[in-house]
Design an enzyme around this catalytic site. Structure first.
Site, PDB file in Angstrom:
ATOM      1  N   ALA A   1      50.974  41.211  36.967  1.00 40.42           N
ATOM      2  CA  ALA A   1      49.742  42.130  37.068  1.00 40.42           C
ATOM      3  C   ALA A   1      49.214  42.153  38.441  1.00 40.42           C
ATOM      4  O   ALA A   1      48.608  41.540  39.106  1.00 40.42           O
ATOM      5  CB  ALA A   1      48.453  41.502  36.270  1.00 40.42           C
TER       6      ALA A   1
ATOM      7  N   GLY B   1      40.968  39.598  41.676  1.00 41.21           N
ATOM      8  CA  GLY B   1      41.751  39.086  40.864  1.00 41.21           C
ATOM      9  C   GLY B   1      41.784  39.604  39.381  1.00 41.21           C
ATOM     10  O   GLY B   1      40.910  40.422  39.366  1.00 41.21           O
ATOM     11  N   ASN B   2      42.798  39.092  38.644  1.00 40.15           N
ATOM     12  CA  ASN B   2      42.726  39.454  37.359  1.00 40.15           C
ATOM     13  C   ASN B   2      42.975  38.463  36.299  1.00 40.15           C
ATOM     14  O   ASN B   2      43.244  37.045  36.701  1.00 40.15           O
ATOM     15  CB  ASN B   2      43.441  40.676  37.068  1.00 40.15           C
ATOM     16  CG  ASN B   2      45.050  40.467  37.261  1.00 40.15           C
ATOM     17  OD1 ASN B   2      45.592  39.332  36.793  1.00 40.15           O
ATOM     18  ND2 ASN B   2      45.593  41.085  38.373  1.00 40.15           N
ATOM     19  N   ARG B   3      42.956  38.516  35.160  1.00 43.83           N
ATOM     20  CA  ARG B   3      43.166  37.454  34.167  1.00 43.83           C
ATOM     21  C   ARG B   3      44.512  37.256  33.896  1.00 43.83           C
ATOM     22  O   ARG B   3      44.642  36.092  32.875  1.00 43.83           O
ATOM     23  CB  ARG B   3      42.037  37.833  32.828  1.00 43.83           C
ATOM     24  CG  ARG B   3      40.957  38.128  32.908  1.00 43.83           C
ATOM     25  CD  ARG B   3      40.219  38.245  31.515  1.00 43.83           C
ATOM     26  NE  ARG B   3      38.912  38.862  31.751  1.00 43.83           N
ATOM     27  CZ  ARG B   3      37.695  38.299  31.783  1.00 43.83           C
ATOM     28  NH1 ARG B   3      37.777  36.865  32.028  1.00 43.83           N
ATOM     29  NH2 ARG B   3      36.586  38.851  32.045  1.00 43.83           N
TER      30      ARG B   3
END
Ligand SMILES: Cc1cc2nc3c(=O)[nH]c(=O)nc-3n(C[C@H](O)[C@H](O)[C@H](O)COP(=O)(O)O)c2cc1C
Length: 410
Positions: A286, A219-221
């Protein structure tokens, strides 16, 4: 040079809101609504019915709105500004919350023997009505018929929540949350005279989760904050909003159609479906560029040999829509180097009208953001670093400006 013109004020600023409060136990809850609307810049005139005064006093509403609270049409303030009809005539919106079965029935019958019913009868502003009552009262055939009558006449009726009532009983009849009522009120105001009324806008938010096994993901932030704020702002300006969101910890804005997805592939399907009849797409999510080639069915065991993940590219969702010339497309570019060059290349490659460039190291997962708006003709407009809600207002204002021109050219 920062562009000051794009620093937006709240759409509620200067709006005249009539808040009619009826005799329900839930009356105390709307003091917070009155406060929130006032803080957003609205001029809130509270009308309490006689029965409402038995539940709540005028002092609280007066304190939170900074305005006299109105209870009796025979003793209105004498400055001539507030008369028994001028309140309704001058209103931008009327909200009745909580609305009792009694007031709903009297409105359906056209009775106007107190200040609230008279104001509602006289106004041409949109009317939002939030019933709250005992579930049996709500489900009673006569109440349902009265509600249907009001709906037919153009009232917007909010469905009560299901849950525990003040009396020991569970059912449908609770006043919706204050944030829900506020969101619906903003949407209604926007649909009445906002610049995006009649337009369908799709916004994506958050990051995607690309599963490795049943419990792990890549995943990402991204927090989703920016996309949620964009959705709420577009709703306030009258757009019919579909918010397609990856997993986030946020409460979604009310009065938007919410589509929850987890992976980039799900996001792609949802975007294609929602864009079929959309006018504007704001691709803020994102979306992971890669996903694990294979999702392992059982939880992987720790191994001293380490783990090598093979990743395969995800589809380019915006790129796939490049041929949709009728769709006004806005992208976001979060970069950590060569921001303007990389964002401009993305804008051209994907056939966008505008791209919002931001420095990923200082924006993703943060409350504030500094963005530069890049147009297809190479113009760059840097905005100051500001909270994401304010940045959303500026970005949507820029979209409105460009969309009106885009639509005229076609
Ligand atoms: C303790 C109590 C709670 C009540 N709660 C509600 C309510 O939640 N919803 C409702 O429609 N009526 C409720 N009622 C009945 C209304 O107060 C009553 O019908 C009153 O005449 C409504 O007047 P209004 O519509 O002018 O405010 C309640 C009455 C009492 C005594």
């Amino acid at each position: 040079m920062y562009n000051r013109r794009l620093q937006m004020i709240d759409v509620l600023s200067g709006k005249r809101v009539i808040l009619g409060v009826c005799g329900s136990i839930a009356a105390y809850k709307v003091a917070e609504l009155a406060r929130n609307l006032t803080l957003a810049g609205a001029l809130v005139d509270v009308i309490l019915t006689e029965a409402a005064e038995r539940f709540v006093g005028t002092a609280t509403f007066q304190a939170v709105t900074g305005r006299p609270v109105l209870t009796d049409m025979w003793s209105l303030p004498e400055d001539g500004v507030v008369g028994h009809v001028s309140l309704g005539v001058d209103a931008d919106i009327v909200v009745i919350a909580p609305a009792t079965a009694n007031t709903i029935a009297r409105l359906a019958a056209g009775i106007s023997d107190d200040l609230l019913t008279t104001t509602v009868l006289v106004t041409q502003a949109p009317i939002l009505c939030a019933p709250a009552m005992n579930p049996n009262m709500y489900e009673a055939a006569v109440t349902q018929e009265n509600i249907a009558t009001l709906q037919r006449r153009g009232f917007t009726i909010l469905e009560p929540d299901v849950g525990r009532m003040a009396e020991p009983m569970v059912g449908k009849g609770r006043l919706p949350e204050v944030a829900t009522i506020e969101g619906e009120l903003r949407a209604l105001l926007g649909q009445h005279n906002g610049p995006l009324r009649g337009r369908k806008l799709v916004v994506t938010a958050g990051g995607t989760h690309e599963p490795i096994d049943p419990v792990r993901f890549v995943g990402n932030r991204s927090s989703g904050l920016m996309g949620y704020a964009l959705a709420a702002t577009a709703r306030d300006l009258g757009a019919t909003v579909t918010l397609i969101t990856g997993p986030t910890a946020l409460t979604p804005p009310s009065a938007v159609a919410l589509v929850r997805v987890e992976t980039a592939l799900e996001m792609r399907d949802a975007v294609h479906a929602a864009c079929q009849d959309a006018d504007i797409l704001v691709m803020n999510a994102a979306v992971a560029d890669y996903r694990p080639a294979d999702v392992v069915e059982q939880k992987m065991k720790k191994s001293d040999a380490g783990l090598l993940l093979q990743l395969v590219p995800n589809p380019d969702i915006l790129g796939e829509l490049a041929q949709r010339r009728d769709l006004f497309k806005v992208g976001f570019a979060a970069e950590t180097q060569d921001l303007v060059e990389n964002a401009t290349a993305k804008l051209t490659r994907k056939g966008l009208t505008m791209i919002v460039a931001n420095d990923a190291t200082t924006s993703i997962g943060q409350a504030e953001i500094q963005v530069t708006l890049l147009d297809a003709d190479g113009t760059g407009t840097p905005l100051s670093r500001q909270p994401k809600q304010q940045a959303a207002a500026a970005i949507i204002a820029a979209i409105v400006e460009r969309y009106l021109a885009f639509n005229q050219d076609r």
